[in-house]
Structure formats: C-alpha cells, structure tokens
Write an enzyme that holds these catalytic residues in place. Structure first.
Site, PDB file in Angstrom:
ATOM      1  CD  GLU A 169      -2.619   1.140   2.661  1.00 34.34           C
ATOM      2  OE1 GLU A 169      -3.108   0.166   2.799  1.00 34.34           O
ATOM      3  OE2 GLU A 169      -2.872   2.455   3.141  1.00 34.34           O
ATOM      4  CD  GLU A 174      -3.113   7.615   5.206  1.00 29.42           C
ATOM      5  OE1 GLU A 174      -4.201   7.211   5.517  1.00 29.42           O
ATOM      6  OE2 GLU A 174      -2.027   7.270   5.404  1.00 29.42           O
TER       7      GLU A 174
END
Length: 290
Positions: A169, A174
């Site tokens: 990932e 974020e």
C-alpha cells in the site's frame, strides 16, 4: 487506509485501462475532457482524468468504481464512521473541472461496524481493474476539507489477490483534521503496516485546507519518492525496510480517492466540524519517465 478484500491481479507492464485505450506513450491527452497539458520536463503524460464532465454527473464509470458500506467492511479496518455510497451527492463533478467527494450527515444510511446506524455518508472511488501503474509519476491536485475527524486520502494498493498488506500500500497523501498543518506519505507491506508503516509527515506551517496542493508519488524500481508541490519530503528504498521485511512494490498499483469520517487515527468529528465537508480534486495524472 486498508482494503476490504483481496484485489485481482492485472497483467500489463505499464498502465492499463479497459475500454479507454490509455496505453498512450507519447500522447498528451486527458481522458475525460480532451484537455492537452504540457508534461513536466523528463516525463510524458500517458493518462489523466481532468474531471471536465457535466455538473452533477458521477465519476466516469469507465475509470472509477465505488467501494460501498461500513459494517460490511468491518469499519474499513479503522473503526470509521461513514457509510460509503455510490450516490451522486457523495461523488460528483462540479461543472468547473473538479471532482467533489462530499461527506454529509445522514439518517440511517446503513449499518456501521459498531452495530449502530452510521451517522455520515461519503465516497471512496478506485480504479481497480481499470487503470493501474507500475512505474512513473502519479499525482493529483487536491484541496482537502478542514475539520476535526475528517480523513481525506489519495493512495494506491497493489493489484494482486494477496491479502493486505502482502501486495503493498502506498499512501500518497493522508490528512487528519486534528493536525491542520500536516499531511503524511506512508508505505505499508509485510512487517511494516498499520501503525508501523514507514512514513513521514510533511509540515506546511499553515493550514493545508487553505488551498489546493499537488501530491506526487514517483515510483521506480527499488525507489519510491513522495513530493508536495514539487518538493521531495520522503524517499523509500529496500534499505529503508526493517531487517528481513520484503519489498513488495514491483507490481502494478491502482488508485483510490476517499473522504473518511472518524476512525482510530483522526478520532470522531466534534462540534466545530462543518458538514457537508468537501474534498476537491482538480485532476489526477500518470506520467511515464522519458
């Protein structure tokens, strides 16, 4: 962020898009509006979504699919509080060349992981099985929403039927609203996932939500670089991993955009959080290194 279920393996060396003929090395074409853009020096644009569709229309179905639900996905592995839908009110074009992901309060849209009705709806869209990249530069111009408990993200998962995090990932961006001046870039794999992911914060000094920023991932064999507004702040190589941990990033990855509400990291929204909250995406582009 983490996926709900294993993902299918794709078998294309560079970039794959079903039905859009996006293997366009050397062509400077936006997929969804016909716009032409000058690529950065040393790079060739091979795919983009410029979000030029009509106001109110959903994301292009030939490019984007929806992840749905909450309890069905165990709170998305993070005890999140939103119920993801495919409704146009949660993901739509604004008619001004931008995609909007919209989180809003809702009355019983579906069950949350805690057995109670979710209090919010939002959207999580992905290019799984439609567009993927193995190497190159991937970037998006995004304006995140301000507010405690909000968790917008732009990220990638390895296209594989392996369980998370075996296929890898890559969190390109974020943002958690309780840290208004910071975004994060993180890699997850076997032995370095979840809270042990290998990441770095990018400090802005002013609220990230005040304006658009360009969030970039450069992926080369045995090297991954994170940038914001063209400036590098994080780099990963196999030597960066914990002893004995495998490097799992030499495979195709697909793209994800989502706006989560609540969760273990951001915590819940409070009385100061304004809803509806809107994550604005000006464009998403993939380049091949020249």
């Amino acid at each position: 962020m983490r996926p709900l279920a294993p993902t299918p393996t794709l078998h294309r060396p560079w970039i794959k898009s079903r039905g859009l003929a996006m293997l366009l090395a050397g062509a400077l074409l936006g997929c969804c509006g016909g716009a032409v853009h000058a690529a950065p020096a040393g790079w060739t644009l091979v795919w983009s979504d410029e979000f030029n569709a009509a106001a109110g229309s959903p994301p292009q179905p030939s490019v984007w699919s929806n992840d749905l639900g909450n309890a069905e996905a165990g709170g998305w592995g993070n005890h999140e509080l939103q119920y993801y839908t495919a409704a146009p009110r949660n993901a739509f074009h604004d008619g001004k060349g931008r995609l909007v992901l919209r989180a809003e309060r809702a009355v019983n849209p579906g069950p949350c992981w805690n057995g109670r009705p979710c209090e919010f709806t939002s959207a999580r869209i992905l290019t799984r099985g439609k567009v993927s990249y193995t190497y190159g530069k991937v970037e998006a111009r995004i304006k995140v929403p301000a507010g405690v408990g909000l968790w917008p993200a732009f990220w990638s998962l390895g296209d594989s039927n392996l369980p998370w995090p075996q296929a890898g990932e890559l969190d390109i961006m974020e943002y958690v609203g309780k840290e208004p001046n910071t975004t994060y870039g993180t890699a997850h794999g076997p032995g370095y996932s979840g809270g042990s992911g290998i990441g770095r914060p990018r400090q802005f000094g002013t609220p990230v939500a005040d304006r658009f920023h360009v969030f970039t991932l450069i992926k080369r064999p045995n090297e991954i670089i994170w940038q914001v507004d063209g400036i590098e702040y994080h780099r990963l190589t196999p030597a960066s991993l914990p002893p004995g941990a495998p490097w799992v990033f030499e495979r195709p990855f697909f793209l994800i955009l989502n706006l989560a509400v609540g969760g273990d990291w951001p915590g819940p929204p409070n009385g100061s959080t304004v809803f509806p909250a809107r994550m604005l995406v000006d464009w998403v582009r993939i380049y091949k290194e020249s």
